[in-house]
Design a protein around this motif. Sequence first.
Motif, short mmCIF file in Angstrom:
data_model
loop_
_atom_site.label_atom_id
_atom_site.label_comp_id
_atom_site.label_asym_id
_atom_site.label_seq_id
_atom_site.Cartn_x
_atom_site.Cartn_y
_atom_site.Cartn_z
N UNK A 8 51.31 -19.48 43.06
CA UNK A 8 50.04 -19.73 42.40
C UNK A 8 50.10 -19.17 40.99
N UNK A 9 49.19 -19.63 40.17
CA UNK A 9 49.06 -19.13 38.81
C UNK A 9 47.59 -19.16 38.47
N UNK A 10 47.14 -18.17 37.77
CA UNK A 10 45.73 -18.10 37.40
C UNK A 10 45.52 -18.66 36.00
N UNK A 11 44.29 -18.95 35.69
CA UNK A 11 43.96 -19.39 34.34
C UNK A 11 44.31 -18.30 33.34
N UNK A 12 44.09 -17.05 33.73
CA UNK A 12 44.42 -15.93 32.84
C UNK A 12 45.90 -15.93 32.51
N UNK A 53 36.73 -24.84 27.19
CA UNK A 53 36.73 -24.48 25.77
C UNK A 53 37.65 -23.33 25.42
N UNK A 54 38.54 -22.96 26.33
CA UNK A 54 39.44 -21.83 26.09
C UNK A 54 40.70 -22.24 25.34
N UNK A 75 37.92 -14.53 26.19
CA UNK A 75 38.01 -14.52 27.65
C UNK A 75 39.24 -13.75 28.11
N UNK A 76 40.37 -14.00 27.47
CA UNK A 76 41.60 -13.31 27.83
C UNK A 76 41.48 -11.81 27.57
N UNK A 77 40.89 -11.43 26.45
CA UNK A 77 40.70 -10.01 26.15
C UNK A 77 39.84 -9.34 27.22
#
Length: 85
Positions: A8-12, A53-54, A75-77
Amino acid sequence: MTRGRNASASETRVLLEILLGRDRAVFGVEIAEQLPVGKERSRQLLSELESKGYVEKSKISGRNLYRLTDSGYDHLAEELREVVD
């Protein structure tokens, strides 16, 4: 990278791979190579991030190029601060 049914992989993680492109846009295939999932799942994640929108996507010679937006950086921060704290 390990790829398989249970990977799996997350959006982050996808946002992080774009960020690690060192202030340049990153081709979708470059991102997919760094994730423990297949190309189709990578495309799905990138599409979801774009709809939120990321990331913004552009095409160069028929290839998708992705860049973090200001919302993506924010968002990442936020996600990384939660991990560190």
